[in-house]
Scaffold this motif. Sequence first.
Motif, PDB file in Angstrom:
ATOM      1  N   LEU A   6      17.745   1.014  66.957  1.00 52.67           N
ATOM      2  CA  LEU A   6      17.818   1.354  65.536  1.00 52.67           C
ATOM      3  C   LEU A   6      19.113   2.088  65.203  1.00 52.67           C
ATOM      4  O   LEU A   6      19.753   1.814  64.186  1.00 52.67           O
ATOM      5  CB  LEU A   6      16.604   2.176  65.121  1.00 52.67           C
ATOM      6  CG  LEU A   6      15.271   1.431  65.080  1.00 52.67           C
ATOM      7  CD1 LEU A   6      14.125   2.385  64.780  1.00 52.67           C
ATOM      8  CD2 LEU A   6      15.317   0.306  64.069  1.00 52.67           C
ATOM      9  N   VAL A   7      19.500   3.012  66.066  1.00 54.68           N
ATOM     10  CA  VAL A   7      20.741   3.760  65.827  1.00 54.68           C
ATOM     11  C   VAL A   7      21.952   2.846  65.972  1.00 54.68           C
ATOM     12  O   VAL A   7      22.808   2.770  65.090  1.00 54.68           O
ATOM     13  CB  VAL A   7      20.849   4.970  66.792  1.00 54.68           C
ATOM     14  CG1 VAL A   7      22.225   5.606  66.718  1.00 54.68           C
ATOM     15  CG2 VAL A   7      19.783   5.994  66.471  1.00 54.68           C
ATOM     16  N   GLY A   8      22.036   2.137  67.091  1.00 54.40           N
ATOM     17  CA  GLY A   8      23.184   1.265  67.342  1.00 54.40           C
ATOM     18  C   GLY A   8      23.263   0.100  66.385  1.00 54.40           C
ATOM     19  O   GLY A   8      24.323  -0.236  65.874  1.00 54.40           O
ATOM     20  N   GLY A   9      22.124  -0.527  66.116  1.00 55.67           N
ATOM     21  CA  GLY A   9      22.106  -1.663  65.197  1.00 55.67           C
ATOM     22  C   GLY A   9      22.449  -1.264  63.776  1.00 55.67           C
ATOM     23  O   GLY A   9      23.172  -1.977  63.075  1.00 55.67           O
ATOM     24  N   ALA A  10      21.943  -0.108  63.354  1.00 58.67           N
ATOM     25  CA  ALA A  10      22.263   0.361  62.001  1.00 58.67           C
ATOM     26  C   ALA A  10      23.752   0.679  61.879  1.00 58.67           C
ATOM     27  O   ALA A  10      24.384   0.330  60.876  1.00 58.67           O
ATOM     28  CB  ALA A  10      21.426   1.593  61.665  1.00 58.67           C
ATOM     29  N   CYS A  11      24.308   1.309  62.887  1.00 57.86           N
ATOM     30  CA  CYS A  11      25.741   1.632  62.844  1.00 57.86           C
ATOM     31  C   CYS A  11      26.593   0.365  62.842  1.00 57.86           C
ATOM     32  O   CYS A  11      27.568   0.273  62.095  1.00 57.86           O
ATOM     33  CB  CYS A  11      26.123   2.513  64.032  1.00 57.86           C
ATOM     34  SG  CYS A  11      25.559   4.206  63.883  1.00 57.86           S
ATOM     35  N   ALA A  12      26.222  -0.598  63.658  1.00 59.20           N
ATOM     36  CA  ALA A  12      26.983  -1.855  63.692  1.00 59.20           C
ATOM     37  C   ALA A  12      26.841  -2.610  62.381  1.00 59.20           C
ATOM     38  O   ALA A  12      27.789  -3.211  61.890  1.00 59.20           O
ATOM     39  CB  ALA A  12      26.516  -2.724  64.858  1.00 59.20           C
ATOM     40  N   GLY A  13      25.646  -2.571  61.796  1.00 56.45           N
ATOM     41  CA  GLY A  13      25.407  -3.295  60.560  1.00 56.45           C
ATOM     42  C   GLY A  13      26.121  -2.724  59.351  1.00 56.45           C
ATOM     43  O   GLY A  13      26.558  -3.462  58.468  1.00 56.45           O
ATOM     44  N   VAL A  14      26.254  -1.402  59.288  1.00 53.29           N
ATOM     45  CA  VAL A  14      26.886  -0.775  58.122  1.00 53.29           C
ATOM     46  C   VAL A  14      28.387  -0.579  58.296  1.00 53.29           C
ATOM     47  O   VAL A  14      29.039  -0.025  57.428  1.00 53.29           O
ATOM     48  CB  VAL A  14      26.226   0.583  57.763  1.00 53.29           C
ATOM     49  CG1 VAL A  14      24.770   0.425  57.484  1.00 53.29           C
ATOM     50  CG2 VAL A  14      26.468   1.617  58.844  1.00 53.29           C
ATOM     51  N   LEU A  15      28.921  -1.032  59.399  1.00 54.45           N
ATOM     52  CA  LEU A  15      30.339  -0.829  59.675  1.00 54.45           C
ATOM     53  C   LEU A  15      31.229  -1.472  58.616  1.00 54.45           C
ATOM     54  O   LEU A  15      32.230  -0.884  58.200  1.00 54.45           O
ATOM     55  CB  LEU A  15      30.684  -1.367  61.060  1.00 54.45           C
ATOM     56  CG  LEU A  15      32.076  -1.067  61.580  1.00 54.45           C
ATOM     57  CD1 LEU A  15      32.264   0.440  61.708  1.00 54.45           C
ATOM     58  CD2 LEU A  15      32.287  -1.718  62.916  1.00 54.45           C
ATOM     59  N   SER A  16      30.867  -2.647  58.147  1.00 52.95           N
ATOM     60  CA  SER A  16      31.711  -3.320  57.149  1.00 52.95           C
ATOM     61  C   SER A  16      31.738  -2.540  55.843  1.00 52.95           C
ATOM     62  O   SER A  16      32.787  -2.426  55.197  1.00 52.95           O
ATOM     63  CB  SER A  16      31.227  -4.747  56.909  1.00 52.95           C
ATOM     64  OG  SER A  16      29.947  -4.750  56.319  1.00 52.95           O
ATOM     65  N   SER A 127      35.342  10.341  51.679  1.00 54.22           N
ATOM     66  CA  SER A 127      34.879   9.325  52.619  1.00 54.22           C
ATOM     67  C   SER A 127      33.998   9.945  53.693  1.00 54.22           C
ATOM     68  O   SER A 127      34.017  11.144  53.929  1.00 54.22           O
ATOM     69  CB  SER A 127      36.068   8.616  53.254  1.00 54.22           C
ATOM     70  OG  SER A 127      36.860   9.531  53.946  1.00 54.22           O
ATOM     71  N   GLY A 128      33.269   9.094  54.347  1.00 58.22           N
ATOM     72  CA  GLY A 128      32.337   9.548  55.371  1.00 58.22           C
ATOM     73  C   GLY A 128      32.948   9.497  56.754  1.00 58.22           C
ATOM     74  O   GLY A 128      34.122   9.772  56.958  1.00 58.22           O
ATOM     75  N   VAL A 129      32.144   9.082  57.699  1.00 55.99           N
ATOM     76  CA  VAL A 129      32.541   9.047  59.100  1.00 55.99           C
ATOM     77  C   VAL A 129      33.562   7.929  59.326  1.00 55.99           C
ATOM     78  O   VAL A 129      33.493   6.872  58.709  1.00 55.99           O
ATOM     79  CB  VAL A 129      31.295   8.814  59.980  1.00 55.99           C
ATOM     80  CG1 VAL A 129      31.666   8.732  61.439  1.00 55.99           C
ATOM     81  CG2 VAL A 129      30.287   9.913  59.768  1.00 55.99           C
ATOM     82  N   ASN A 130      34.467   8.174  60.228  1.00 57.88           N
ATOM     83  CA  ASN A 130      35.505   7.220  60.590  1.00 57.88           C
ATOM     84  C   ASN A 130      34.867   5.949  61.169  1.00 57.88           C
ATOM     85  O   ASN A 130      33.921   6.035  61.942  1.00 57.88           O
ATOM     86  CB  ASN A 130      36.403   7.880  61.626  1.00 57.88           C
ATOM     87  CG  ASN A 130      37.593   7.068  61.978  1.00 57.88           C
ATOM     88  OD1 ASN A 130      37.645   5.871  61.732  1.00 57.88           O
ATOM     89  ND2 ASN A 130      38.560   7.705  62.576  1.00 57.88           N
ATOM     90  N   PRO A 131      35.359   4.754  60.813  1.00 57.18           N
ATOM     91  CA  PRO A 131      34.790   3.512  61.352  1.00 57.18           C
ATOM     92  C   PRO A 131      34.850   3.425  62.878  1.00 57.18           C
ATOM     93  O   PRO A 131      33.953   2.873  63.501  1.00 57.18           O
ATOM     94  CB  PRO A 131      35.640   2.416  60.721  1.00 57.18           C
ATOM     95  CG  PRO A 131      36.239   3.019  59.525  1.00 57.18           C
ATOM     96  CD  PRO A 131      36.383   4.478  59.794  1.00 57.18           C
ATOM     97  N   LYS A 132      35.892   3.981  63.479  1.00 56.43           N
ATOM     98  CA  LYS A 132      36.011   3.953  64.942  1.00 56.43           C
ATOM     99  C   LYS A 132      34.874   4.748  65.580  1.00 56.43           C
ATOM    100  O   LYS A 132      34.316   4.348  66.601  1.00 56.43           O
ATOM    101  CB  LYS A 132      37.372   4.526  65.346  1.00 56.43           C
ATOM    102  CG  LYS A 132      37.772   4.238  66.744  1.00 56.43           C
ATOM    103  CD  LYS A 132      38.282   2.837  66.867  1.00 56.43           C
ATOM    104  CE  LYS A 132      39.037   2.650  68.155  1.00 56.43           C
ATOM    105  NZ  LYS A 132      39.448   1.287  68.334  1.00 56.43           N
ATOM    106  N   THR A 133      34.489   5.865  64.954  1.00 55.54           N
ATOM    107  CA  THR A 133      33.395   6.683  65.458  1.00 55.54           C
ATOM    108  C   THR A 133      32.063   5.951  65.299  1.00 55.54           C
ATOM    109  O   THR A 133      31.216   6.003  66.188  1.00 55.54           O
ATOM    110  CB  THR A 133      33.352   8.034  64.719  1.00 55.54           C
ATOM    111  OG1 THR A 133      34.627   8.657  64.835  1.00 55.54           O
ATOM    112  CG2 THR A 133      32.285   8.940  65.282  1.00 55.54           C
ATOM    113  N   ILE A 134      31.878   5.285  64.170  1.00 55.77           N
ATOM    114  CA  ILE A 134      30.646   4.520  63.958  1.00 55.77           C
ATOM    115  C   ILE A 134      30.535   3.404  64.998  1.00 55.77           C
ATOM    116  O   ILE A 134      29.460   3.154  65.539  1.00 55.77           O
ATOM    117  CB  ILE A 134      30.592   3.958  62.529  1.00 55.77           C
ATOM    118  CG1 ILE A 134      30.365   5.097  61.547  1.00 55.77           C
ATOM    119  CG2 ILE A 134      29.491   2.920  62.388  1.00 55.77           C
ATOM    120  CD1 ILE A 134      30.334   4.674  60.105  1.00 55.77           C
ATOM    121  N   ALA A 135      31.641   2.742  65.298  1.00 51.47           N
ATOM    122  CA  ALA A 135      31.632   1.681  66.302  1.00 51.47           C
ATOM    123  C   ALA A 135      31.316   2.249  67.690  1.00 51.47           C
ATOM    124  O   ALA A 135      30.625   1.599  68.485  1.00 51.47           O
ATOM    125  CB  ALA A 135      32.966   0.952  66.320  1.00 51.47           C
TER     126      ALA A 135
END
Length: 163
Positions: A6-16, A127-135
Amino acid sequence: MIVSFLVGGACAGVLSKNIESRMGGNDYSIVEKAQKQIDDLKKQGIDVTKIDDPQAKESLELLEKVPAKWKVDTAGILGMVVAFLAFIMVIVAFMKKEIVTKVSVLVVALSLILWIITPYIEAGKYSGVNPKTIALIALIGLAVSSGCAFMSYKLYLKKATSV
């Protein structure tokens, strides 16, 4: 396995969406115009790093600030693909199918590629969290989930052969 998925999938899904919000409305047509202006100055033999033209300096700053278009496009699409494959992996793990081993390795490999190609975009005012951190969070969460899915199948095989 479920929580890390749930954590990893949500982060990958909202990355765009995160990358899109970080771009701050910077359209790539503006970037292409700035690149053309810099290229024209270089063709004229002008050293663009030493020029006093404020428009040229602004174009250089824009080119440094905005990541490559292919990285932005690829990271967004790949994030959604990884989230979908991770969902499939979890379903197949509960079904105890052999394909879970291949899908779990594929999810980890694609998550690693996603983390590598995701651009680092400077923070804006709101802005929120950096995309590199989310990835990176997606990579860690999906790696844990993949490991659990992989091991659940291996333990199921061991249990089935010993009985």
